[in-house]
Motif scaffolding. Structure first.
Motif, PDB file in Angstrom:
ATOM      1  N   LEU A   1       0.845  -1.196   0.000  1.00 14.19           N
ATOM      2  CA  LEU A   1       0.000   0.000   0.000  1.00 14.19           C
ATOM      3  C   LEU A   1       0.883   1.249   0.000  1.00 14.19           C
ATOM      4  N   ALA A   2       0.388   2.329  -0.587  1.00 16.02           N
ATOM      5  CA  ALA A   2       1.132   3.596  -0.561  1.00 16.02           C
ATOM      6  C   ALA A   2       0.141   4.743  -0.440  1.00 16.02           C
ATOM      7  N   GLY A   3       0.663   5.960  -0.307  1.00 10.84           N
ATOM      8  CA  GLY A   3      -0.193   7.132  -0.150  1.00 10.84           C
ATOM      9  C   GLY A   3      -0.914   7.479  -1.452  1.00 10.84           C
ATOM     10  N   HIS A   4      -1.847   8.415  -1.358  1.00  5.68           N
ATOM     11  CA  HIS A   4      -2.629   8.843  -2.523  1.00  5.68           C
ATOM     12  C   HIS A   4      -1.743   9.166  -3.727  1.00  5.68           C
ATOM     13  N   PHE A   5      -2.116   8.641  -4.873  1.00  7.78           N
ATOM     14  CA  PHE A   5      -1.462   8.903  -6.169  1.00  7.78           C
ATOM     15  C   PHE A   5      -0.008   8.415  -6.228  1.00  7.78           C
ATOM     16  N   GLN A   6       0.323   7.438  -5.372  1.00  8.56           N
ATOM     17  CA  GLN A   6       1.676   6.876  -5.379  1.00  8.56           C
ATOM     18  C   GLN A   6       1.722   5.517  -6.088  1.00  8.56           C
ATOM     19  N   GLU A   7       0.904   5.345  -7.145  1.00  8.12           N
ATOM     20  CA  GLU A   7       0.926   4.075  -7.886  1.00  8.12           C
ATOM     21  C   GLU A   7       2.319   3.779  -8.421  1.00  8.12           C
ATOM     22  N   GLY A   8       3.048   4.817  -8.825  1.00  9.00           N
ATOM     23  CA  GLY A   8       4.402   4.622  -9.346  1.00  9.00           C
ATOM     24  C   GLY A   8       5.298   3.977  -8.302  1.00  9.00           C
ATOM     25  N   ARG A   9       5.167   4.456  -7.081  1.00  7.26           N
ATOM     26  CA  ARG A   9       5.949   3.904  -5.979  1.00  7.26           C
ATOM     27  C   ARG A   9       5.603   2.421  -5.765  1.00  7.26           C
ATOM     28  N   LEU A  10       4.296   2.091  -5.861  1.00  5.91           N
ATOM     29  CA  LEU A  10       3.878   0.691  -5.695  1.00  5.91           C
ATOM     30  C   LEU A  10       4.453  -0.189  -6.798  1.00  5.91           C
ATOM     31  N   ILE A  11       4.452   0.339  -8.026  1.00  6.46           N
ATOM     32  CA  ILE A  11       4.981  -0.444  -9.152  1.00  6.46           C
ATOM     33  C   ILE A  11       6.487  -0.637  -8.972  1.00  6.46           C
ATOM     34  N   GLN A  12       7.166   0.406  -8.537  1.00  6.25           N
ATOM     35  CA  GLN A  12       8.612   0.312  -8.293  1.00  6.25           C
ATOM     36  C   GLN A  12       8.907  -0.749  -7.227  1.00  6.25           C
ATOM     37  N   PHE A  13       8.136  -0.717  -6.151  1.00  9.88           N
ATOM     38  CA  PHE A  13       8.358  -1.651  -5.041  1.00  9.88           C
ATOM     39  C   PHE A  13       8.013  -3.082  -5.464  1.00  9.88           C
ATOM     40  N   ALA A  14       6.835  -3.234  -6.107  1.00 11.21           N
ATOM     41  CA  ALA A  14       6.375  -4.567  -6.502  1.00 11.21           C
ATOM     42  C   ALA A  14       7.311  -5.170  -7.540  1.00 11.21           C
ATOM     43  N   SER A  15       7.824  -4.337  -8.434  1.00 10.84           N
ATOM     44  CA  SER A  15       8.713  -4.832  -9.471  1.00 10.84           C
ATOM     45  C   SER A  15      10.053  -5.277  -8.866  1.00 10.84           C
ATOM     46  N   ALA A  16      10.554  -4.501  -7.898  1.00 13.54           N
ATOM     47  CA  ALA A  16      11.803  -4.895  -7.226  1.00 13.54           C
ATOM     48  C   ALA A  16      11.593  -6.207  -6.461  1.00 13.54           C
ATOM     49  N   TYR A  17      10.441  -6.316  -5.800  1.00 15.82           N
ATOM     50  CA  TYR A  17      10.138  -7.551  -5.066  1.00 15.82           C
ATOM     51  C   TYR A  17      10.081  -8.745  -6.020  1.00 15.82           C
ATOM     52  N   GLU A  18       9.340  -8.539  -7.116  1.00 12.93           N
ATOM     53  CA  GLU A  18       9.138  -9.619  -8.100  1.00 12.93           C
ATOM     54  C   GLU A  18      10.488 -10.121  -8.639  1.00 12.93           C
ATOM     55  N   LYS A  19      11.403  -9.185  -8.898  1.00 14.94           N
ATOM     56  CA  LYS A  19      12.709  -9.570  -9.444  1.00 14.94           C
ATOM     57  C   LYS A  19      13.533 -10.370  -8.437  1.00 14.94           C
ATOM     58  N   GLN A  20      13.419 -10.007  -7.146  1.00 14.74           N
ATOM     59  CA  GLN A  20      14.233 -10.641  -6.104  1.00 14.74           C
ATOM     60  C   GLN A  20      13.613 -11.942  -5.590  1.00 14.74           C
ATOM     61  N   ALA A  21      12.278 -12.064  -5.692  1.00  6.96           N
ATOM     62  CA  ALA A  21      11.594 -13.138  -4.973  1.00  6.96           C
ATOM     63  C   ALA A  21      11.806 -14.508  -5.611  1.00  6.96           C
ATOM     64  N   HIS A  22      12.002 -14.528  -6.928  1.00  9.10           N
ATOM     65  CA  HIS A  22      12.156 -15.796  -7.656  1.00  9.10           C
ATOM     66  C   HIS A  22      11.029 -16.772  -7.303  1.00  9.10           C
ATOM     67  N   ILE A  23       9.793 -16.273  -7.356  1.00  6.84           N
ATOM     68  CA  ILE A  23       8.644 -17.151  -7.138  1.00  6.84           C
ATOM     69  C   ILE A  23       8.593 -18.142  -8.300  1.00  6.84           C
ATOM     70  N   GLU A  24       8.421 -19.379  -7.950  1.00  7.77           N
ATOM     71  CA  GLU A  24       8.387 -20.437  -8.939  1.00  7.77           C
ATOM     72  C   GLU A  24       7.350 -20.127 -10.025  1.00  7.77           C
ATOM     73  N   LYS A  25       7.762 -20.278 -11.288  1.00  7.62           N
ATOM     74  CA  LYS A  25       6.823 -20.016 -12.396  1.00  7.62           C
ATOM     75  C   LYS A  25       5.940 -21.240 -12.597  1.00  7.62           C
ATOM     76  N   ARG A  26       4.930 -21.372 -11.778  1.00  9.41           N
ATOM     77  CA  ARG A  26       4.010 -22.498 -11.938  1.00  9.41           C
ATOM     78  C   ARG A  26       2.802 -22.035 -12.720  1.00  9.41           C
ATOM     79  N   ARG A  27       2.130 -22.972 -13.367  1.00  9.56           N
ATOM     80  CA  ARG A  27       0.852 -22.664 -14.012  1.00  9.56           C
ATOM     81  C   ARG A  27      -0.178 -23.664 -13.529  1.00  9.56           C
ATOM     82  N   PRO A  28      -1.419 -23.241 -13.466  1.00 16.98           N
ATOM     83  CA  PRO A  28      -2.443 -24.214 -13.062  1.00 16.98           C
ATOM     84  C   PRO A  28      -2.527 -25.340 -14.085  1.00 16.98           C
TER      85      PRO A  28
END
Lengths: 98, 485
Positions: free
Chosen positions: B456-483
């Protein structure tokens, strides 16, 4: 016995305000579920809100004014296209006056 | 790799080089729909013919003018977004034959960006629900386990993205209806700031809470869709005339030195241990990426659900007064006069959950109860918003679980409205405060069900959320599974 927040008669009254109606069995089930939900709302009584201005919108915004000019609007045939019944360019409803 | 399983940015690259065409991509998506839709039931209405025509036009446009933001990409729309000439049901009997004479602003914007529309996805009736079971058209199933719900109310959109029945989708979020199903289906879902995306043409549920947002397979696709749908709309008086940044610019910036708030009230008794473990792991990942995690407090969290279930039904009962069997939608033939026609139309046209909320809202607004319910709830709402303001003074983003449990079984909570409402316990505060939130996949339970983490971030901080989520996604190495469907 937990406190009754809303009686079956009140449910009938609120249903009328909301232009809904329920069968007897449905009304009983709804009354019981609405009581559960309203009892849960009592939680809010714990919060001291003295002097707190109610918040009705998520962001602070002033009135959004625009110029009073005629713009495009839906033509009558499109406006009526989804009506269950229409006649002579009007929406048609069951008889209102006896 | 099948085309339907790729992301928007991967497909745009292939379209740019001429390696594939929109017609091939669209055919691949509809092939997938033919194979799995009978099990998933993500859609209310499919738009196969128009989609193939749009795809052919997109291929011509690519040759003639080059590629736009979404040229030729198959996208699904929650059946709450009005589509000119294509029925828009909102999951309700009362709108089962409603054919809008105009497009919602988001639909116009996607169309202008070159998108191909695959169809209208299933949802809880009038977006009221957390499981997509209250739809008049039947329940959608979770692609990861067909005996379970996909979440809701935008369950059809989440399931369609997870199952490869579209490349990305739009949903709407009033109390978690994008983020909760995104978490339960293992995809990315964002609720933008209130006012960021126009609600014009969105069938209204609770007007001070509703917001449209994207479902995507990754964070980059989320940025791509946000670039298209965000922005001021003069037809929607609560949309905000604030400049929209290019969200893709935030993707590769990293989060070194950021402060992340972990609200202690969101790690409570009753949270599933596997969900908690997966979310705790995300804290280690973002720390590994250079962020510092601190404890913050949102002391009014325990009141969010009670506030929401007064405010949302109060707004809903007013918004749904328009369904009177006169101008559009279903009309009961049984009423002898106007009042009877209204009542019988609404009694037969709405399902049980919608009626329950209309009743709660009407009661909370009725004479003698207004101060005790609606006014009190609006005051506590102000305190919830203030909690966030104080927390964001100490941190850049807040990290929480998206949901307390993984996807539950179909039918498990349908008879107990309070239990169903509790599944939105971590997402509701965002809407009350009007701030943006994103759910990103953060792992799987032992049984193979996806888990989501919410930022979550403050009002109109979608850019900050994308920056954070993208950094997390790159580091997390969540297994690429498909249903496996």
């Amino acid at each position: 016995m937990e406190k009754i927040k809303i009686s079956q008669d009140e449910v009938t009254h609120v249903a009328h305000l909301a232009r809904l109606e329920f069968g007897e069995e449905e009304k009983e089930k709804f009354t019981s579920q609405l009581n559960d939900i309203l009892r849960y709302m009592d939680k809010l009584g714990e919060v001291d809100t003295t002097g707190v201005e109610p918040m009705t919108h998520a962001i602070v915004q002033k009135n959004a004014f625009r110029m009073d000019v005629v713009g495009e609007s839906l033509p009558p045939d499109l406006s009526l296209a989804n009506a269950p019944e229409s006649r002579g360019g009007c929406f048609q409803v069951p008889k209102v006056i006896e | 790799m099948e085309l339907y399983s790729l992301t928007i940015h991967e497909l745009l690259d292939k379209l740019r080089t001429g390696e594939t065409s929109s017609v091939e991509i669209t055919a691949s998506v509809f092939g997938r729909i033919d194979a799995v839709e009978k099990d998933v039931r993500a859609y209310i209405t499919l738009m196969r013919e128009t989609a193939l025509a749009e795809a052919a036009r997109a291929d011509l446009a690519i040759r003639k003018d080059g590629i736009g933001a979404l040229t030729g990409i198959p996208i699904a729309l929650k059946d709450i977004c009005c589509t000119n000439g294509v029925r828009t049901t909102c999951g309700s009997r009362i709108l089962q034959n409603f054919i809008p004479p105009y497009d919602a602003t988001v639909v116009e914007r996607l169309r202008a960006a070159g998108a191909v529309f695959t169809g209208k996805t299933n949802m809880d009736e009038f977006a009221m629900g957390s499981s997509t079971e209250t739809s008049f058209f039947g329940a959608t199933r979770n692609p990861w386990d067909l005996t379970r719900i996909p979440g809701g109310s935008s369950g059809g959109s989440a399931a369609a993205v997870a199952a490869g029945e579209c490349i990305a989708a739009l949903g709407s979020d009033t109390g978690g209806s994008i983020r909760q199903p995104a978490a339960l289906c293992g995809v990315v879902g964002m609720k933008p700031t209130y006012g960021r995306v126009s609600r014009f043409g969105l069938v209204a549920f609770a007007s001070s809470l509703d917001q449209i947002g994207p479902f995507t397979k990754d964070v980059e696709d989320c940025a791509i869709l946000m670039n298209v749908i965000a922005g001021y709309d003069p037809r929607e008086s609560t949309s905000v005339p604030e400049e929209v940044p290019d969200y893709r610019r935030f993707l590769a910036r990293g989060i070194e030195g950021w402060t992340v708030g972990i609200p202690k009230e969101y790690f409570i008794a009753g949270i599933d241990p596997e969900v908690e473990a997966a979310v705790r792991q995300t804290i280690r990942v973002v720390e590994g990426a250079g962020a510092k995690c601190i404890e913050v407090s949102l002391p009014h969290t325990e009141y969010c659900l009670a506030v929401y279930y007064i405010v949302a039904p109060a707004e809903a009962c007013s918004n749904l007064a328009r369904y009177d069997g006169v101008k559009y939608g279903f009309r009961s033939e049984e009423g002898r006069d106007l009042m009877e026609m209204y009542k019988k139309t609404r009694a037969a046209g709405f399902g049980a959950e919608v009626k329950r909320r209309i009743m709660i809202g009407t009661y909370a607004l009725s004479s003698g109860y207004y101060d005790a319910y609606y006014k009190k709830a609006s005051q506590v709402r102000a305190l919830i918003k203030r909690d966030f303001d104080l927390a964001f003074a100490k941190c850049d983003v807040i990290l929480t679980p998206t949901t307390p449990t993984p996807a539950f079984r179909i039918g498990e909570k349908t008879d107990d409205p309070m239990q169903m409402y509790l599944s939105d316990i971590f997402t509701i505060s965002t809407n009350l405060a009007g701030i943006p939130g994103i759910s990103v996949p953060c792992g799987f339970t032992a049984a193979g069900l996806p888990v989501g983490v919410q930022f979550l971030a403050g009002h109109f901080q979608e850019g900050r959320l994308i920056q954070f989520a993208s950094a997390y996604e790159k580091q997390a190495h969540i297994e690429k599974r498909r249903p496996t469907l």
